[in-house]
Design a protein around this motif. Structure first.
Motif, PDB file in Angstrom:
ATOM      1  N   VAL A   1      53.560  26.123  34.641  1.00  0.00           N
ATOM      2  CA  VAL A   1      53.493  25.418  33.355  1.00  0.00           C
ATOM      3  C   VAL A   1      52.627  24.175  33.506  1.00  0.00           C
ATOM      4  CG1 VAL A   1      55.770  26.141  32.513  1.00  0.00           C
ATOM      5  CG2 VAL A   1      55.593  24.082  33.925  1.00  0.00           C
ATOM      6  N   GLN A   2      52.190  23.653  32.392  1.00  0.00           N
ATOM      7  CA  GLN A   2      51.528  22.343  32.366  1.00  0.00           C
ATOM      8  C   GLN A   2      52.300  21.421  31.437  1.00  0.00           C
ATOM      9  OE1 GLN A   2      46.984  24.074  32.507  1.00  0.00           O
ATOM     10  NE2 GLN A   2      47.258  22.056  31.559  1.00  0.00           N
ATOM     11  N   LYS A   3      52.476  20.198  31.840  1.00  0.00           N
ATOM     12  CA  LYS A   3      53.049  19.152  30.976  1.00  0.00           C
ATOM     13  C   LYS A   3      52.132  17.955  31.171  1.00  0.00           C
ATOM     14  CE  LYS A   3      57.177  21.131  30.056  1.00  0.00           C
ATOM     15  NZ  LYS A   3      57.473  21.545  28.688  1.00  0.00           N
TER      16      LYS A   3
ATOM     17  N   SER B   1      47.760  29.668  42.910  1.00  0.00           N
ATOM     18  CA  SER B   1      47.330  28.292  42.981  1.00  0.00           C
ATOM     19  C   SER B   1      46.383  28.038  41.820  1.00  0.00           C
ATOM     20  CB  SER B   1      46.692  28.016  44.351  1.00  0.00           C
ATOM     21  OG  SER B   1      46.400  26.645  44.463  1.00  0.00           O
ATOM     22  N   SER B   2      45.316  27.308  42.064  1.00  0.00           N
ATOM     23  CA  SER B   2      44.382  26.931  40.992  1.00  0.00           C
ATOM     24  C   SER B   2      43.180  26.289  41.661  1.00  0.00           C
ATOM     25  CB  SER B   2      45.060  25.910  40.074  1.00  0.00           C
ATOM     26  OG  SER B   2      44.102  25.225  39.284  1.00  0.00           O
ATOM     27  N   VAL B   3      42.079  26.196  40.929  1.00  0.00           N
ATOM     28  CA  VAL B   3      40.977  25.358  41.441  1.00  0.00           C
ATOM     29  C   VAL B   3      41.484  23.935  41.703  1.00  0.00           C
ATOM     30  CG1 VAL B   3      39.071  26.651  40.411  1.00  0.00           C
ATOM     31  CG2 VAL B   3      40.191  24.854  39.070  1.00  0.00           C
ATOM     32  N   HIS B   4      42.558  23.566  41.004  1.00  0.00           N
ATOM     33  CA  HIS B   4      43.092  22.205  41.167  1.00  0.00           C
ATOM     34  C   HIS B   4      43.922  22.042  42.430  1.00  0.00           C
ATOM     35  CE1 HIS B   4      41.207  21.109  37.529  1.00  0.00           C
ATOM     36  NE2 HIS B   4      41.773  22.116  36.898  1.00  0.00           N
ATOM     37  N   GLU B   5      43.892  23.020  43.329  1.00  0.00           N
ATOM     38  CA  GLU B   5      44.430  22.744  44.660  1.00  0.00           C
ATOM     39  C   GLU B   5      43.415  21.899  45.424  1.00  0.00           C
ATOM     40  OE1 GLU B   5      44.998  26.620  46.739  1.00  0.00           O
ATOM     41  OE2 GLU B   5      43.277  26.044  47.971  1.00  0.00           O
TER      42      GLU B   5
ATOM     43  N   PRO C   1      40.537  17.302  41.952  1.00  0.00           N
ATOM     44  CA  PRO C   1      41.453  16.351  41.309  1.00  0.00           C
ATOM     45  C   PRO C   1      41.362  16.475  39.791  1.00  0.00           C
ATOM     46  CG  PRO C   1      40.038  15.269  42.935  1.00  0.00           C
ATOM     47  CD  PRO C   1      39.488  16.631  42.741  1.00  0.00           C
ATOM     48  N   TRP C   2      42.457  16.162  39.092  1.00  0.00           N
ATOM     49  CA  TRP C   2      42.472  16.376  37.647  1.00  0.00           C
ATOM     50  C   TRP C   2      43.234  15.260  36.949  1.00  0.00           C
ATOM     51  CZ3 TRP C   2      44.760  21.281  34.783  1.00  0.00           C
ATOM     52  CH2 TRP C   2      44.013  21.517  33.625  1.00  0.00           C
ATOM     53  N   ALA C   3      42.468  14.267  36.461  1.00  0.00           N
ATOM     54  CA  ALA C   3      43.068  13.140  35.738  1.00  0.00           C
ATOM     55  C   ALA C   3      43.825  13.648  34.526  1.00  0.00           C
ATOM     56  CB  ALA C   3      41.974  12.170  35.292  1.00  0.00           C
TER      57      ALA C   3
ATOM     58  N   ASN D   1      50.769  15.796  37.789  1.00  0.00           N
ATOM     59  CA  ASN D   1      51.899  16.640  38.212  1.00  0.00           C
ATOM     60  C   ASN D   1      51.398  18.039  38.589  1.00  0.00           C
ATOM     61  OD1 ASN D   1      51.240  17.165  35.525  1.00  0.00           O
ATOM     62  ND2 ASN D   1      53.328  16.950  34.742  1.00  0.00           N
ATOM     63  N   TYR D   2      50.522  18.574  37.746  1.00  0.00           N
ATOM     64  CA  TYR D   2      50.001  19.934  37.958  1.00  0.00           C
ATOM     65  C   TYR D   2      49.140  19.989  39.230  1.00  0.00           C
ATOM     66  CZ  TYR D   2      47.763  24.386  36.743  1.00  0.00           C
ATOM     67  OH  TYR D   2      47.310  25.689  36.760  1.00  0.00           O
ATOM     68  N   ALA D   3      48.197  19.040  39.352  1.00  0.00           N
ATOM     69  CA  ALA D   3      47.300  19.049  40.515  1.00  0.00           C
ATOM     70  C   ALA D   3      48.083  18.796  41.807  1.00  0.00           C
ATOM     71  CB  ALA D   3      46.193  18.023  40.334  1.00  0.00           C
TER      72      ALA D   3
ATOM     73  N   GLY E   1      43.176  31.332  43.422  1.00  0.00           N
ATOM     74  CA  GLY E   1      42.876  30.056  42.787  1.00  0.00           C
ATOM     75  C   GLY E   1      42.069  30.302  41.522  1.00  0.00           C
ATOM     76  N   PRO E   2      42.771  30.576  40.407  1.00  0.00           N
ATOM     77  CA  PRO E   2      42.031  30.796  39.163  1.00  0.00           C
ATOM     78  C   PRO E   2      41.359  29.510  38.685  1.00  0.00           C
ATOM     79  CG  PRO E   2      44.294  31.617  38.994  1.00  0.00           C
ATOM     80  CD  PRO E   2      44.221  30.779  40.221  1.00  0.00           C
ATOM     81  N   GLY E   3      40.214  29.676  38.058  1.00  0.00           N
ATOM     82  CA  GLY E   3      39.578  28.559  37.347  1.00  0.00           C
ATOM     83  C   GLY E   3      40.020  28.610  35.898  1.00  0.00           C
ATOM     84  N   ALA E   4      39.071  28.466  34.988  1.00  0.00           N
ATOM     85  CA  ALA E   4      39.421  28.501  33.564  1.00  0.00           C
ATOM     86  C   ALA E   4      39.506  29.961  33.120  1.00  0.00           C
ATOM     87  CB  ALA E   4      38.371  27.758  32.760  1.00  0.00           C
ATOM     88  N   ILE E   5      40.690  30.398  32.854  1.00  0.00           N
ATOM     89  CA  ILE E   5      40.957  31.781  32.437  1.00  0.00           C
ATOM     90  C   ILE E   5      41.486  31.721  31.007  1.00  0.00           C
ATOM     91  CG2 ILE E   5      42.214  33.909  33.023  1.00  0.00           C
ATOM     92  CD1 ILE E   5      40.388  32.923  35.322  1.00  0.00           C
TER      93      ILE E   5
ATOM     94  N   PRO F   1      47.072  31.402  27.111  1.00  0.00           N
ATOM     95  CA  PRO F   1      47.656  30.377  26.237  1.00  0.00           C
ATOM     96  C   PRO F   1      47.759  28.997  26.900  1.00  0.00           C
ATOM     97  CG  PRO F   1      48.948  32.416  26.136  1.00  0.00           C
ATOM     98  CD  PRO F   1      47.922  32.602  27.221  1.00  0.00           C
ATOM     99  N   ILE F   2      47.833  28.924  28.238  1.00  0.00           N
ATOM    100  CA  ILE F   2      48.086  27.623  28.883  1.00  0.00           C
ATOM    101  C   ILE F   2      46.951  26.620  28.624  1.00  0.00           C
ATOM    102  CG2 ILE F   2      47.049  27.875  31.198  1.00  0.00           C
ATOM    103  CD1 ILE F   2      49.648  26.829  32.431  1.00  0.00           C
ATOM    104  N   ASN F   3      45.737  27.125  28.432  1.00  0.00           N
ATOM    105  CA  ASN F   3      44.602  26.197  28.278  1.00  0.00           C
ATOM    106  C   ASN F   3      43.824  26.455  26.992  1.00  0.00           C
ATOM    107  OD1 ASN F   3      43.549  28.640  28.927  1.00  0.00           O
ATOM    108  ND2 ASN F   3      42.254  27.939  30.594  1.00  0.00           N
ATOM    109  N   GLU F   4      44.537  26.900  25.972  1.00  0.00           N
ATOM    110  CA  GLU F   4      43.854  27.264  24.730  1.00  0.00           C
ATOM    111  C   GLU F   4      43.045  26.102  24.144  1.00  0.00           C
ATOM    112  OE1 GLU F   4      46.276  29.492  22.074  1.00  0.00           O
ATOM    113  OE2 GLU F   4      44.642  29.720  20.614  1.00  0.00           O
TER     114      GLU F   4
ATOM    115  N   GLY G   1      32.744  29.996  39.985  1.00  0.00           N
ATOM    116  CA  GLY G   1      32.044  28.903  40.672  1.00  0.00           C
ATOM    117  C   GLY G   1      32.506  27.505  40.279  1.00  0.00           C
ATOM    118  N   MET G   2      33.592  27.416  39.517  1.00  0.00           N
ATOM    119  CA  MET G   2      34.067  26.092  39.080  1.00  0.00           C
ATOM    120  C   MET G   2      34.345  25.160  40.266  1.00  0.00           C
ATOM    121  SD  MET G   2      37.311  25.329  36.611  1.00  0.00           S
ATOM    122  CE  MET G   2      36.753  24.863  34.990  1.00  0.00           C
ATOM    123  N   SER G   3      34.822  25.723  41.380  1.00  0.00           N
ATOM    124  CA  SER G   3      35.165  24.881  42.529  1.00  0.00           C
ATOM    125  C   SER G   3      33.935  24.520  43.371  1.00  0.00           C
ATOM    126  CB  SER G   3      36.214  25.587  43.394  1.00  0.00           C
ATOM    127  OG  SER G   3      35.763  26.880  43.755  1.00  0.00           O
TER     128      SER G   3
END
Ligand code: BGC
Length: 270
Positions: free
Chosen positions: A98-100, A154-158, A161-163, A167-169, A197-201, A204-207, A259-261
């Motif tokens: 999840v993301q908050k 995981s995520s590219v955010h492993e 960094p993600w301002a 919590n998510y990163a 490590g998915p990038g932007a997929i 719904p989480i990143n709509e 290639g996001m990472s």
């Protein structure tokens, strides 16, 4: 489910967070690849049950199973349900997340704890249970070369960094070392532990990052390959990681990110 190439025939898999997005596509792809699949959901029973029904109608094996992955007792029950249905478990895809989002001054302790609880502690609880089940199973009749395979989400955010998402990163950075440390610990048992490590997929989480044209245009600047990812892009990578084709791969994060990472801002700078 029949397909000409079924690298996971005879395997039993559990996918957490499989009622939507990446998890749903992964559960479906594992079934097409021949695995019996336990489709875990937390609060949305309908899509998970629908997918399980569809897999069964097409000749596969599947169950839907409810559990909160951040709850120790519920995780144990989810594994019991999976083992009761399929007699064994060979693959865990630990996908719930999840993301908050909030800047630090506005991030409540509850938002911090919820994200760490599901995205990091949940992956620990599921992995711990999977390792103990893999160790307790007889190798007889085991279709796979390894004694079991764990795939963390995981995520590219492993690494990026993600301002506004500390919590998510932080959870995903933790998943990186959870994956690598656990892989080192259980390789001796023949258990493989990897992460995707998915990038932007497009899920719904990143709509809000792809739902309108302006947002999508800004997002695409971060993706050298020039398109947003689809859940199926990730699902194909998971099937490969789960299969014997990846038998010598452990402790890796496989980025599926166009290639996001690769820090595309440096193409013409630095
Ligand atoms: C997040 C998405 C985000 C992507 C790339 C993922 O891990 O869940 O919201 O779009 O990373 O930043």
């Amino acid at each position: 489910m029949s397909s000409t190439h079924q690298p996971l025939a005879g395997h039993a898999a559990l996918v957490t967070g499989a009622s939507s997005g990446i998890g749903l596509a992964v559960a479906e792809a594992l079934a097409v690849a021949g695995a019996a699949v336990a489709v875990n959901y937390h609060s949305h029973a309908e899509p998970a049950e629908k997918l399980a029904r569809r897999i069964c109608e097409q000749g596969g094996r599947a169950i839907a199973v409810q559990a909160d992955v951040s709850d120790e007792a519920e995780v144990a029950r989810m594994f019991d349900d999976t083992a009761a249905a399929f007699g064994r478990i060979d693959v865990l895809v630990s996908n719930s997340g999840v993301q908050k989002d909030a800047m630090i001054a506005d991030m409540s302790l509850e938002d911090w704890n919820t994200v760490i609880g599901i995205n990091l502690t949940g992956q620990f609880l599921c992995a711990r249970e999977a390792v103990s089940r893999f160790r307790g199973q007889s190798p007889q009749g085991r279709p796979a070369r390894s004694a079991g395979s764990i795939i963390m989400t995981s995520s590219v955010h492993e690494i990026i960094p993600w301002a506004g998402h500390i919590n998510y990163a932080s959870a995903k950075g933790g998943v990186r070392m959870l994956t690598r440390s656990l892989a080192q610990e259980v390789a001796v048992d023949g258990i493989r532990v990897n992460a995707i490590g998915p990038g932007a997929i497009r899920t719904p989480i990143n709509e809000d990052a792809w739902g309108d044209e302006d947002a999508l245009e800004r997002l695409l600047k971060l993706i050298p390959y020039g398109r947003i990812g689809e859940p199926e892009d990730v699902a194909r990578a998971v099937v490969w990681l789960a299969s014997d084709d990846a038998d010598y791969v452990t402790g890796a994060t496989l980025f599926v990110d166009g290639g996001m990472s690769l820090y595309p801002e440096f193409r013409d700078n630095g």
